[in-house]
Enzyme design. Structure first.
Site, PDB file in Angstrom:
ATOM      1  N   GLY A 218       0.816  -1.201   0.000  1.00 21.85           N
ATOM      2  CA  GLY A 218       0.000   0.000   0.000  1.00 21.85           C
ATOM      3  C   GLY A 218       0.854   1.257   0.000  1.00 21.85           C
ATOM      4  O   GLY A 218       1.959   1.300  -0.547  1.00 21.85           O
ATOM      5  N   SER A 219       0.337   2.284   0.651  1.00 24.05           N
ATOM      6  CA  SER A 219       0.973   3.602   0.581  1.00 24.05           C
ATOM      7  C   SER A 219       2.316   3.688   1.291  1.00 24.05           C
ATOM      8  O   SER A 219       3.047   4.661   1.103  1.00 24.05           O
ATOM      9  CB  SER A 219       0.028   4.667   1.140  1.00 24.05           C
ATOM     10  OG  SER A 219      -1.100   4.798   0.292  1.00 24.05           O
ATOM     11  N   THR A 220       2.679   2.687   2.092  1.00 23.97           N
ATOM     12  CA  THR A 220       4.023   2.720   2.682  1.00 23.97           C
ATOM     13  C   THR A 220       5.087   2.641   1.584  1.00 23.97           C
ATOM     14  O   THR A 220       6.202   3.132   1.761  1.00 23.97           O
ATOM     15  CB  THR A 220       4.242   1.567   3.679  1.00 23.97           C
ATOM     16  OG1 THR A 220       4.060   0.309   3.013  1.00 23.97           O
ATOM     17  CG2 THR A 220       3.274   1.667   4.857  1.00 23.97           C
ATOM     18  N   PHE A 221       4.732   2.041   0.442  1.00 25.87           N
ATOM     19  CA  PHE A 221       5.697   1.927  -0.646  1.00 25.87           C
ATOM     20  C   PHE A 221       5.968   3.277  -1.302  1.00 25.87           C
ATOM     21  O   PHE A 221       6.959   3.423  -2.032  1.00 25.87           O
ATOM     22  CB  PHE A 221       5.201   0.933  -1.702  1.00 25.87           C
ATOM     23  CG  PHE A 221       6.252   0.586  -2.722  1.00 25.87           C
ATOM     24  CD1 PHE A 221       7.226  -0.358  -2.428  1.00 25.87           C
ATOM     25  CD2 PHE A 221       6.299   1.219  -3.953  1.00 25.87           C
ATOM     26  CE1 PHE A 221       8.221  -0.662  -3.359  1.00 25.87           C
ATOM     27  CE2 PHE A 221       7.280   0.925  -4.880  1.00 25.87           C
ATOM     28  CZ  PHE A 221       8.248  -0.024  -4.582  1.00 25.87           C
ATOM     29  N   LYS A 222       5.135   4.260  -1.044  1.00 24.51           N
ATOM     30  CA  LYS A 222       5.357   5.581  -1.622  1.00 24.51           C
ATOM     31  C   LYS A 222       6.691   6.178  -1.175  1.00 24.51           C
ATOM     32  O   LYS A 222       7.229   7.068  -1.837  1.00 24.51           O
ATOM     33  CB  LYS A 222       4.200   6.510  -1.266  1.00 24.51           C
ATOM     34  CG  LYS A 222       2.894   6.123  -1.956  1.00 24.51           C
ATOM     35  CD  LYS A 222       1.696   6.905  -1.441  1.00 24.51           C
ATOM     36  CE  LYS A 222       0.411   6.445  -2.108  1.00 24.51           C
ATOM     37  NZ  LYS A 222      -0.797   7.069  -1.538  1.00 24.51           N
TER      38      LYS A 222
END
Length: 488
Positions: A218-222
């Site tokens: 999810g957005s942690t990969f951003k």
């Protein structure tokens, strides 16, 4: 000698020669094979004829041995707070073998390791029973307790690392199991083992979710996508991006939007992290390109099939894909998969000014006489991004915690950087999403002694309340607090 007797003598001589050849073949060639054959009960009897060495955390053993009252095996393994520590220790069972640290360091723990030959010789000469050595881990007991209790009855995992060394400080997975319940070889042990198997327990308590399970990050990969953007030279932390809202995926008619009414159109990288803008990072991933996104992910540890801690972690994958899928992978969706350990490595590298240290959880192997048999030396695994860009990314992650989606991870008087994530799950997002949070905390000297990743796979929380900032961030906060308090 007459002819018949001579023939008999030659025949007997050949039999003796064949016997000698066979005996030497068994002793010199087949010895190891016969020794390790699971049907060789004598080896198992010898293995359990003395107490096993211990696995050590903070100078105290979290394992033990107890004398049995029946059967050929004299001693069996015991565990202190088994469910909390099983993701670290694994199990050692008379009936079902061993795994994880118990298996990988079996020679040291039993005393059979070649490096303990001197100790075995002394014990033999003095008539003392053979002793096993100890495995000294890097784990922090308070951090592990905070992780395990923070997860509680939720299904999920926590991985915490010291960014400066790569030492693993916590490794928790829930639901868990107590390896003491099947350490023997009786009927009760068999029943306990059976209840834990995947076919009989859909919660899979024996699955080490921190190391062996991958999830869409999810957005942690951003954070990884932001690193790729900064390293490309096409983006800077506080410069506006050319990012429409909504964003039409490349080579597609699909339009990607953002969660809620948030200011994402042409947002800076800092604000895109703060508000978790899908549109900005999907476009950034496309701008960087699939090839360079893969290269950046690889530097953080993705696509590595042989990441040993020494327990092998499952491979985290950033895929080779088409343009629309690459854009979605850039926000942690599509075929992007990561373990909690992997995402802790991402936070760790950013906190360590761009240097990624190889994660490990065994500091020393120690002989029964306390001599150090093996000492681990921290090693740099890669340098995913420059120190300058890592510090810019730290500023962005710290903004997330100060006034973004990660405020629930704030620790009074402590600088905390983080990134929330809520990853879609199931076809058309039909199942409850995964809640993620990755973070680090700095001490009074500005150094980061801990980086954490938390994933909540399942809980009783209402779907509308499932978010990384609500569910995962408080768990990470507890772990960071424990490490900081331990440092005084």
């Amino acid at each position: 000698m007459n002819k018949p007797l001579r023939r008999i003598a030659i025949f007997c001589g050949l039999l003796v020669l064949a016997l000698l050849v066979r005996d030497n073949w068994i002793q010199l060639v087949q010895a190891e094979e016969l020794k390790t054959d699971p049907k060789n009960r004598r080896v198992a009897i010898a293995r359990y004829s003395q107490p096993r060495g211990n696995i050590i955390v903070d100078g105290k053993s979290i394992t033990g041995s107890t004398e049995t009252k029946s059967g050929d095996f004299r001693y069996k393994r015991t565990y202190k707070n088994g469910p909390m520590w099983s993701p670290v220790t694994g199990y050692a069972s008379q009936a079902f073998g061993a795994n994880q640290l118990e298996a990988l360091n079996d020679g040291i723990l039993t005393g059979d390791d070649d490096r303990l030959f001197f100790n075995r010789t002394i014990d033999m000469l003095t008539g003392k029973p053979q002793k096993g050595g100890n495995v000294v881990t890097t784990l922090d007991a308070k951090a592990q307790k905070a992780a395990f209790e923070g997860l509680g009855d939720k299904k999920g995992a926590v991985a915490a690392i010291n960014p400066k060394t790569g030492a693993i400080l916590a490794l928790a997975s829930t639901p868990s199991y107590d390896p003491s319940h099947f350490a023997g070889n009786g009927g009760d042990d068999t029943k306990a083992w059976s209840k834990l198997q995947k076919n009989n327990n859909e919660d899979e308590p024996m699955l080490n979710r921190a190391l062996r399970q991958t999830y869409p990050p999810g957005s942690t990969f951003k954070v990884v996508t932001a690193a790729a953007g900064l390293e490309s030279g096409k983006y800077d932390l506080d410069k506006a991006t050319d990012s429409p809202d909504p964003y039409k995926l490349p080579d597609s008619q699909t339009k990607l939007g953002n969660e809620g009414h948030i200011p994402c159109e042409n947002a800076t990288v800092r604000n895109a992290l703060r508000f978790s803008c899908n549109t900005v990072f999907a476009k950034m991933s496309h701008t960087v390109g699939n090839g360079d996104m893969i290269k950046m992910a690889d530097k953080f540890g993705f696509n590595n099939k042989e990441l040993d801690t020494p327990v092998r972690a499952a491979e985290s994958v950033y895929p080779e894909d088409n343009k629309p899928q690459n854009a979605m992978a850039g926000i942690g969706q599509a075929s992007n998969r990561a373990t909690p350990l992997q995402m802790a490595m991402v936070a760790s590298s950013v906190a360590n000014n761009g240097s990624l240290m190889k994660p490990y959880m065994v500091d020393q192997l120690v002989a029964p006489n306390l001599n150090v048999v093996e000492q681990h030396k921290p090693t740099e695994m890669s340098q995913p991004l420059s120190s300058e860009n890592a510090q810019k990314l730290q500023q962005g992650m710290e903004t997330v915690v100060q006034k973004g989606t990660g405020t629930s991870a704030q620790i009074p008087g402590v600088t905390v950087g983080g990134k929330t994530g809520t990853a879609q799950r199931g076809e058309n997002n039909s199942e409850n999403p995964y809640a993620w949070f990755i973070s680090y905390a700095k001490d009074k000297n500005g150094e980061a002694p801990v980086a954490v990743a938390v994933v909540i796979e399942g809980s009783d929380t209402l779907r509308s309340d499932i978010a990384g900032g609500k569910l995962a961030a408080p768990v990470a906060k507890g772990v960071m607090n424990a490490v900081l308090e331990d440092q005084g």
